[in-house]
Scaffold this motif. Structure first.
Motif, PDB file in Angstrom:
ATOM      1  N   ALA A   1      60.808  26.721  76.657  1.00  0.00           N
ATOM      2  CA  ALA A   1      60.139  25.461  75.554  1.00  0.00           C
ATOM      3  C   ALA A   1      59.194  24.708  76.776  1.00  0.00           C
ATOM      4  CB  ALA A   1      61.275  24.364  74.893  1.00  0.00           C
ATOM      5  N   LEU A   2      60.495  25.161  77.792  1.00  0.00           N
ATOM      6  CA  LEU A   2      58.678  24.126  79.024  1.00  0.00           C
ATOM      7  C   LEU A   2      57.987  25.354  79.754  1.00  0.00           C
ATOM      8  CD1 LEU A   2      58.907  22.360  81.499  1.00  0.00           C
ATOM      9  CD2 LEU A   2      60.049  24.125  82.912  1.00  0.00           C
ATOM     10  N   ALA A   3      57.984  26.820  79.839  1.00  0.00           N
ATOM     11  CA  ALA A   3      56.885  27.344  79.688  1.00  0.00           C
ATOM     12  C   ALA A   3      55.885  27.021  78.581  1.00  0.00           C
ATOM     13  CB  ALA A   3      57.513  29.027  80.045  1.00  0.00           C
ATOM     14  N   HIS A   4      56.268  26.850  77.286  1.00  0.00           N
ATOM     15  CA  HIS A   4      55.548  26.890  76.030  1.00  0.00           C
ATOM     16  C   HIS A   4      54.489  25.137  76.332  1.00  0.00           C
ATOM     17  CE1 HIS A   4      55.314  29.581  73.462  1.00  0.00           C
ATOM     18  NE2 HIS A   4      56.441  29.784  73.264  1.00  0.00           N
ATOM     19  N   ARG A   5      55.067  24.658  77.185  1.00  0.00           N
ATOM     20  CA  ARG A   5      54.574  22.836  76.889  1.00  0.00           C
ATOM     21  C   ARG A   5      53.375  23.178  78.566  1.00  0.00           C
ATOM     22  NH1 ARG A   5      58.879  21.742  74.410  1.00  0.00           N
ATOM     23  NH2 ARG A   5      59.145  20.458  73.129  1.00  0.00           N
ATOM     24  N   LEU A   6      53.821  23.645  79.461  1.00  0.00           N
ATOM     25  CA  LEU A   6      53.265  23.954  80.810  1.00  0.00           C
ATOM     26  C   LEU A   6      51.951  24.529  80.162  1.00  0.00           C
ATOM     27  CD1 LEU A   6      56.027  25.182  83.059  1.00  0.00           C
ATOM     28  CD2 LEU A   6      54.704  22.920  82.894  1.00  0.00           C
ATOM     29  N   GLY A   7      52.261  25.808  79.458  1.00  0.00           N
ATOM     30  CA  GLY A   7      50.744  27.006  78.785  1.00  0.00           C
ATOM     31  C   GLY A   7      49.829  25.873  78.069  1.00  0.00           C
ATOM     32  N   ARG A   8      50.422  24.874  77.580  1.00  0.00           N
ATOM     33  CA  ARG A   8      49.517  24.187  76.995  1.00  0.00           C
ATOM     34  C   ARG A   8      48.506  23.193  77.675  1.00  0.00           C
ATOM     35  NH1 ARG A   8      54.072  24.427  72.604  1.00  0.00           N
ATOM     36  NH2 ARG A   8      54.471  22.494  73.359  1.00  0.00           N
ATOM     37  N   ARG A   9      49.495  22.160  78.308  1.00  0.00           N
ATOM     38  CA  ARG A   9      48.779  21.691  79.219  1.00  0.00           C
ATOM     39  C   ARG A   9      47.538  22.079  80.144  1.00  0.00           C
ATOM     40  NH1 ARG A   9      53.063  19.178  77.498  1.00  0.00           N
ATOM     41  NH2 ARG A   9      53.854  17.061  77.860  1.00  0.00           N
ATOM     42  N   GLY A  10      47.416  23.886  79.554  1.00  0.00           N
ATOM     43  CA  GLY A  10      46.446  24.113  81.457  1.00  0.00           C
ATOM     44  C   GLY A  10      46.595  24.930  82.089  1.00  0.00           C
ATOM     45  N   LEU A  11      48.397  25.626  82.858  1.00  0.00           N
ATOM     46  CA  LEU A  11      48.652  25.942  83.198  1.00  0.00           C
ATOM     47  C   LEU A  11      48.718  27.853  83.132  1.00  0.00           C
ATOM     48  CD1 LEU A  11      51.018  24.283  85.162  1.00  0.00           C
ATOM     49  CD2 LEU A  11      49.123  24.334  85.578  1.00  0.00           C
ATOM     50  N   GLN A  12      48.414  28.414  83.482  1.00  0.00           N
ATOM     51  CA  GLN A  12      48.796  30.273  83.130  1.00  0.00           C
ATOM     52  C   GLN A  12      50.323  30.759  84.162  1.00  0.00           C
ATOM     53  OE1 GLN A  12      46.113  32.592  85.742  1.00  0.00           O
ATOM     54  NE2 GLN A  12      46.589  34.447  84.831  1.00  0.00           N
ATOM     55  N   VAL A  13      51.453  30.281  83.052  1.00  0.00           N
ATOM     56  CA  VAL A  13      52.553  30.496  82.662  1.00  0.00           C
ATOM     57  C   VAL A  13      52.721  32.460  82.958  1.00  0.00           C
ATOM     58  CG1 VAL A  13      54.998  30.184  82.754  1.00  0.00           C
ATOM     59  CG2 VAL A  13      53.152  28.176  82.041  1.00  0.00           C
TER      60      VAL A  13
ATOM     61  N   MET B   1      51.661  30.097  87.365  1.00  0.00           N
ATOM     62  CA  MET B   1      53.446  29.844  88.264  1.00  0.00           C
ATOM     63  C   MET B   1      54.034  30.579  87.509  1.00  0.00           C
ATOM     64  SD  MET B   1      53.459  25.879  86.298  1.00  0.00           S
ATOM     65  CE  MET B   1      55.736  26.588  87.463  1.00  0.00           C
ATOM     66  N   PHE B   2      55.369  31.185  88.445  1.00  0.00           N
ATOM     67  CA  PHE B   2      56.319  32.160  87.880  1.00  0.00           C
ATOM     68  C   PHE B   2      57.693  30.972  87.775  1.00  0.00           C
ATOM     69  CE2 PHE B   2      59.991  34.752  88.696  1.00  0.00           C
ATOM     70  CZ  PHE B   2      59.844  35.830  88.244  1.00  0.00           C
ATOM     71  N   VAL B   3      58.281  31.509  86.518  1.00  0.00           N
ATOM     72  CA  VAL B   3      59.672  30.767  86.087  1.00  0.00           C
ATOM     73  C   VAL B   3      60.760  31.445  86.227  1.00  0.00           C
ATOM     74  CG1 VAL B   3      60.380  29.768  84.280  1.00  0.00           C
ATOM     75  CG2 VAL B   3      58.162  29.193  84.266  1.00  0.00           C
ATOM     76  N   SER B   4      61.586  30.971  86.620  1.00  0.00           N
ATOM     77  CA  SER B   4      63.012  31.554  87.093  1.00  0.00           C
ATOM     78  C   SER B   4      63.805  31.471  86.488  1.00  0.00           C
ATOM     79  CB  SER B   4      63.142  31.656  88.872  1.00  0.00           C
ATOM     80  OG  SER B   4      64.068  32.870  88.812  1.00  0.00           O
ATOM     81  N   TYR B   5      65.085  31.707  85.511  1.00  0.00           N
ATOM     82  CA  TYR B   5      65.773  31.090  84.922  1.00  0.00           C
ATOM     83  C   TYR B   5      67.385  32.000  85.098  1.00  0.00           C
ATOM     84  CZ  TYR B   5      63.594  33.913  80.449  1.00  0.00           C
ATOM     85  OH  TYR B   5      63.426  34.553  80.588  1.00  0.00           O
ATOM     86  N   ALA B   6      67.921  31.750  84.423  1.00  0.00           N
ATOM     87  CA  ALA B   6      69.190  32.668  84.239  1.00  0.00           C
ATOM     88  C   ALA B   6      68.765  32.858  82.461  1.00  0.00           C
ATOM     89  CB  ALA B   6      70.583  31.801  84.552  1.00  0.00           C
TER      90      ALA B   6
END
Length: 475
Positions: free
Chosen positions: A15-27, A1-6
């Protein structure tokens, strides 16, 4: 999944990307993936093309960041082109952009830290396609006006039938408890049910709702003061009416919805759910849909039985009705505006329950109401639409059918005086668009009358009555 931000939100996004990755998502997070020498634009394009899902952080900074705005535009395009799931994530106090508001979002604003991990878990479950019926913030809960009412754009891709036509349940947020109880009852009875509670974060509520409504086996509308005031419920009714879906209104509080005044309904003001016979009727409608019944072959109303309880219909202030008409025309949604116009005229004549009117009934309609409706149509179409524009092509001088024949040809409702008009309202709206070559709208045709044999005579009577009333200056 792609994360778009300013860039100003990089710490929060990381911080959100780290948590998503630790939950098994490919970020896909640019700080982790962009290597020295990479061309950022090309890397971003490739990342968007490879993503199955995208999170777009909406914040005060994202509204002014050129790069964030470019990514947002690219993601919206990808969402239209290949159905990329686009999930807006709210942080800070920035309002949602209109196109982001057309999708179910997740709200991380004003977090005190205690519920953050639970919200991340909800987001991960939604990304994985697990059922999440609304979050703890209610941002994907059914009927929430702040999440759905702003969704004005038309569907970005052609509507296709859902995997299974469902019984669509429409209700306002205040009626969600009864709506969920009713949905559970119908599912236990073996019926497929869909409501906005089934939307996942990232889904387009406009497209998803229209897809379900256009092919629905039946449309249950919970009638209450809250649903009467809900723009979402009103739009869902108009969409289903346009496509001749069978209605199954359930009155749970107050009076009947003005758009469904000419429709059979279930009186459940005592809080009861449906009885065995009523569930059986829904099963019959579902079976007809499964057997390939087309929209034109399924009635939009169920005829009222003799024992129908006498419950008054809501009286809608003219200002509200005209405001909605103005809104639909501003969106170029001519079918909704046409149906709203018919409701305004019938309501002004106190003929909502009957669904049509004659020259005797139209005298009750104030000339100012007709003039204001006609003016709204003219203002939004540069004078090409409206009753006066129609009269410029074919003047109605009597209530004879010959006058209606001439008018219907001039307005594009039939190809010639000897030709038949389309059997359904949906077919009628496909015949001729609201372009400059004719004065097509408003039609004053009520699709709720179409299941009955006398629908054509009632339509003719209504059109002639209004044109004669306009020609006589409202006298």
């Amino acid at each position: 999944m792609f994360v778009s931000y300013a860039r100003e939100d990089a710490d929060w996004a990381r911080a959100l990307a780290h948590r998503l990755g630790r939950r098994g998502l490919q970020v896909i997070f640019d700080e982790w993936d962009v290597l020295p020498g990479d061309v950022t634009v090309h890397h971003t394009e490739a990342a968007i093309d490879s993503a199955a899902c995208a999170l777009v952080l909406i914040s005060p900074a994202s509204r002014t960041s050129p790069w964030a705005r470019e990514e947002y535009a690219a993601l919206l395009t990808a969402g239209t082109r290949r159905s990329l799931r686009l999930i807006p994530v709210l942080i800070g106090d920035a309002p949602l952009p209109p196109l982001a508001a057309s999708r179910v979002w997740r709200d991380f604003r004003h977090m005190d830290g205690s519920g953050y991990e639970e919200k991340v878990d909800e987001l991960v479950a939604a990304i994985r396609g697990e059922t999440v019926r609304g979050g703890s913030d209610g941002s994907a809960a059914p009927g929430h006006e702040e999440n759905i009412a702003a969704a004005q754009p038309l569907p970005p891709r052609p509507l296709t039938p859902p995997d299974q036509p469902a019984v669509v349940l429409c209700y306002a947020a205040a009626d969600a408890a009864y709506g969920q109880a009713l949905a559970d009852q119908l599912r236990r009875a073996g019926l497929p049910v869909w409501s906005v509670a089934d939307l996942r974060p990232g889904d387009s509520h406009v497209w998803s709702a229209q897809q379900q409504l256009d092919f629905a086996a039946a449309v249950i509308v919970l009638m209450s003061p809250s649903s009467q005031e809900s723009e979402d419920v009103t739009r869902m009714i108009l969409e289903a009416m346009h496509h001749r879906r069978p209605f199954f209104p359930v009155l749970i509080e107050g009076q009947r919805n003005y758009l469904l005044a000419h429709t059979w309904y279930v009186d459940a003001r005592d809080g009861r759910l449906l009885n065995e016979d009523e569930v059986g009727l829904l099963k019959d409608l579902d079976a007809a849909s499964r057997n390939g019944a087309s929209p034109d072959g399924t009635p939009t109303v169920i005829p009222a039985p003799p024992s129908q309880p006498a419950v008054e219909t809501v009286r809608v202030p003219a200002s509200v009705s005209l405001g909605r008409l103005d809104s639909y025309l501003a969106e170029r949604n001519f079918a909704y505006a046409d149906l709203q116009t018919t409701a305004i005229v019938l309501e002004a004549a106190d003929r909502l329950d009957e669904g049509w009117l004659s020259t005797r009934h139209v005298r009750r309609v104030p000339a100012e109401v007709l003039a204001r409706v006609d003016g709204v149509w003219a203002d939004h179409t540069h004078g090409r639409q409206g009753w006066r524009a129609q009269a410029a092509l074919a003047v109605v001088r009597s209530n004879r059918h010959l006058d209606f024949l001439a008018l219907s040809v001039a307005c594009g409702w039939r190809s010639s005086k000897s030709a038949l008009v389309p059997r359904s309202y949906q077919e009628l709206t496909k015949m001729a668009g609201p372009g400059p070559r004719n004065a097509y709208y408003p039609t004053l045709r009520n699709p709720q009358n179409e299941p009955f044999s006398h629908w054509y005579d009632e339509w003719v009577s209504t059109v002639l009555a209004v044109h004669l009333h306009m020609g006589n200056g409202g006298r």
